[in-house]
Motif scaffolding. Structure first.
Motif, PDB file in Angstrom:
ATOM      1  N   LEU A   1       0.835  -1.210   0.000  1.00 16.44           N
ATOM      2  CA  LEU A   1       0.000   0.000   0.000  1.00 16.44           C
ATOM      3  C   LEU A   1       0.868   1.257   0.000  1.00 16.44           C
ATOM      4  O   LEU A   1       0.584   2.225  -0.706  1.00 16.44           O
ATOM      5  N   ASN A   2       1.937   1.236   0.780  1.00 12.18           N
ATOM      6  CA  ASN A   2       2.837   2.396   0.858  1.00 12.18           C
ATOM      7  C   ASN A   2       3.552   2.661  -0.459  1.00 12.18           C
ATOM      8  O   ASN A   2       4.024   3.776  -0.691  1.00 12.18           O
ATOM      9  N   GLU A   3       3.655   1.631  -1.304  1.00 10.91           N
ATOM     10  CA  GLU A   3       4.286   1.809  -2.612  1.00 10.91           C
ATOM     11  C   GLU A   3       3.256   2.129  -3.693  1.00 10.91           C
ATOM     12  O   GLU A   3       3.558   2.078  -4.885  1.00 10.91           O
ATOM     13  N   GLY A   4       2.037   2.449  -3.269  1.00 15.11           N
ATOM     14  CA  GLY A   4       1.008   2.889  -4.210  1.00 15.11           C
ATOM     15  C   GLY A   4       0.209   1.790  -4.857  1.00 15.11           C
ATOM     16  O   GLY A   4      -0.469   2.023  -5.873  1.00 15.11           O
ATOM     17  N   CYS A   5       0.253   0.581  -4.296  1.00 15.53           N
ATOM     18  CA  CYS A   5      -0.481  -0.538  -4.873  1.00 15.53           C
ATOM     19  C   CYS A   5      -1.912  -0.600  -4.350  1.00 15.53           C
ATOM     20  O   CYS A   5      -2.189  -0.211  -3.212  1.00 15.53           O
ATOM     21  N   ILE A   6      -2.813  -1.097  -5.186  1.00 14.51           N
ATOM     22  CA  ILE A   6      -4.125  -1.543  -4.726  1.00 14.51           C
ATOM     23  C   ILE A   6      -3.928  -2.957  -4.203  1.00 14.51           C
ATOM     24  O   ILE A   6      -3.337  -3.802  -4.885  1.00 14.51           O
TER      25      ILE A   6
ATOM     26  N   ASP B   1      -0.402  -2.081  -9.262  1.00 13.02           N
ATOM     27  CA  ASP B   1      -0.138  -0.655  -9.427  1.00 13.02           C
ATOM     28  C   ASP B   1      -0.117  -0.357 -10.915  1.00 13.02           C
ATOM     29  O   ASP B   1      -0.565  -1.176 -11.731  1.00 13.02           O
ATOM     30  N   SER B   2       0.385   0.800 -11.308  1.00 12.06           N
ATOM     31  CA  SER B   2       0.351   1.191 -12.715  1.00 12.06           C
ATOM     32  C   SER B   2       1.278   0.354 -13.581  1.00 12.06           C
ATOM     33  O   SER B   2       1.132   0.310 -14.806  1.00 12.06           O
ATOM     34  N   LYS B   3       2.243  -0.332 -12.961  1.00 14.44           N
ATOM     35  CA  LYS B   3       3.249  -1.063 -13.729  1.00 14.44           C
ATOM     36  C   LYS B   3       3.056  -2.573 -13.721  1.00 14.44           C
ATOM     37  O   LYS B   3       3.496  -3.255 -14.637  1.00 14.44           O
TER      38      LYS B   3
ATOM     39  N   ARG C   1      10.320  -4.658  -0.250  1.00 14.76           N
ATOM     40  CA  ARG C   1      10.237  -3.192  -0.357  1.00 14.76           C
ATOM     41  C   ARG C   1      11.288  -2.657  -1.328  1.00 14.76           C
ATOM     42  O   ARG C   1      11.004  -1.787  -2.153  1.00 14.76           O
TER      43      ARG C   1
ATOM     44  N   ARG D   1      10.695  -0.717  -5.065  1.00 15.75           N
ATOM     45  CA  ARG D   1      11.259   0.607  -5.358  1.00 15.75           C
ATOM     46  C   ARG D   1      12.342   0.549  -6.425  1.00 15.75           C
ATOM     47  O   ARG D   1      12.762   1.591  -6.935  1.00 15.75           O
TER      48      ARG D   1
END
Length: 293
Positions: free
Chosen positions: A14-19, A33-35, A99, A103
């Protein structure tokens, strides 16, 4: 302990922008996520996964082009930070390494039978070598290997030991190393299913693959964007809906008599009567539109 690890992994994603979707199924977490999309199997000890289960995960990864990663605290002994392992071909790591991989902020270090090795980006290595005017022979001297080994590095067919990776780093920095340690099984070929439903899908122009111990019994692929996760039986698991939504796949239940109201459903007879893939896909799309899915 496992539940705590599931919560920590979910929070990291979640902290890395994932659903993030947590499930009580074969995978504890699905993240998007977008990728990328990612299936995460969470275990206290990665050694607890069986070879049969890992083989099924690799098959799912290949058919859906979705990486599977095991997040664990140990594999017999404690997993090292910053090191990527494998268990029966499944990428395995601890939470801190997950993590870092999300990133893409550090070169990938793999633990294999040969010890610790680094993952080279073969295309970047060749580009950087040529840009600096370094010949194969000179590069071989720098690394203390043969010219043939340098060719293998640039072809992506050989990993490099840490000591040689350090020499490579001194020349090019970290630009020639892979920093994404999570890979799918895309490209691996699996035989298509032989059940009556798999053969029917094949006759409609789908590639159909059978699964074991999954919330779906068949993966039917028309192309990368048109995939139907199919459950055969009268009680389709709610997990099927969660997976299909997050990975952008269609869902279908083939039932005996009673059709559930919350999922596109066909009796066996109705399914076998379809003569065109477009008609089947339209049936599913119309159901989803009507029910606001």
């Amino acid at each position: 302990m496992q539940m705590q690890l599931v919560e920590s992994a979910s929070l990291a994603l979640l902290n890395e922008g994932c659903i993030v979707k947590t499930l009580s199924g074969p995978f504890e977490i699905i993240a998007r996520d977008s990728k990328r999309i990612l299936f995460v199997k969470v275990l206290e000890d990665a050694n607890s996964i069986s070879e049969e289960q890992a083989a099924e995960f690799r098959k799912i990864s290949s058919c859906l082009n979705v990486p599977v990663v095991i997040v664990a605290n140990k594999a017999g002994s404690k997993l090292e930070d910053g090191v990527v392992y494998e268990r029966f071909g499944i990428t395995t790591m601890n939470l801190k390494t997950l993590r870092s991989c999300l990133r893409s902020d550090a070169p990938v270090i793999m633990r294999s039978k040969a010890g610790l090795t680094a993952e080279i980006d073969p295309v970047r290595l060749r580009q950087e070598r040529l840009a600096r005017g370094i010949s194969l022979g000179r590069m071989a001297e720098y690394l203390g290997v043969s010219k043939r080994m340098v060719v293998e590095y640039e072809a992506g067919t050989s990993r490099i030991t840490l000591s040689r990776a350090e020499a490579l780093y001194s020349i090019f920095g970290d630009s020639v190393f892979r920093k994404e340690g999570i890979k799918s099984e895309a490209g691996t070929q699996y035989p298509e299913g032989r059940s009556v439903f798999a053969r029917k899908y094949s006759s409609l122009g789908f590639s159909a693959f059978e699964t074991k111990r999954m919330p779906f019994d068949l993966i039917a692929k028309r192309d990368r964007k048109r995939v139907i996760l199919t459950k055969v039986g009268d009680r389709p698991s709610p997990v099927l809906t969660g997976i299909s939504r997050l990975i952008g796949a269609f869902r279908l239940a083939i039932v005996g008599k009673d059709k559930p109201k919350d999922i596109p459903s066909l009796t066996r007879k109705e399914f076998m009567e379809f003569e065109d893939a477009k008609e089947l896909l339209k049936f599913i799309e119309d159901f989803e539109e009507e029910h606001g899915e």
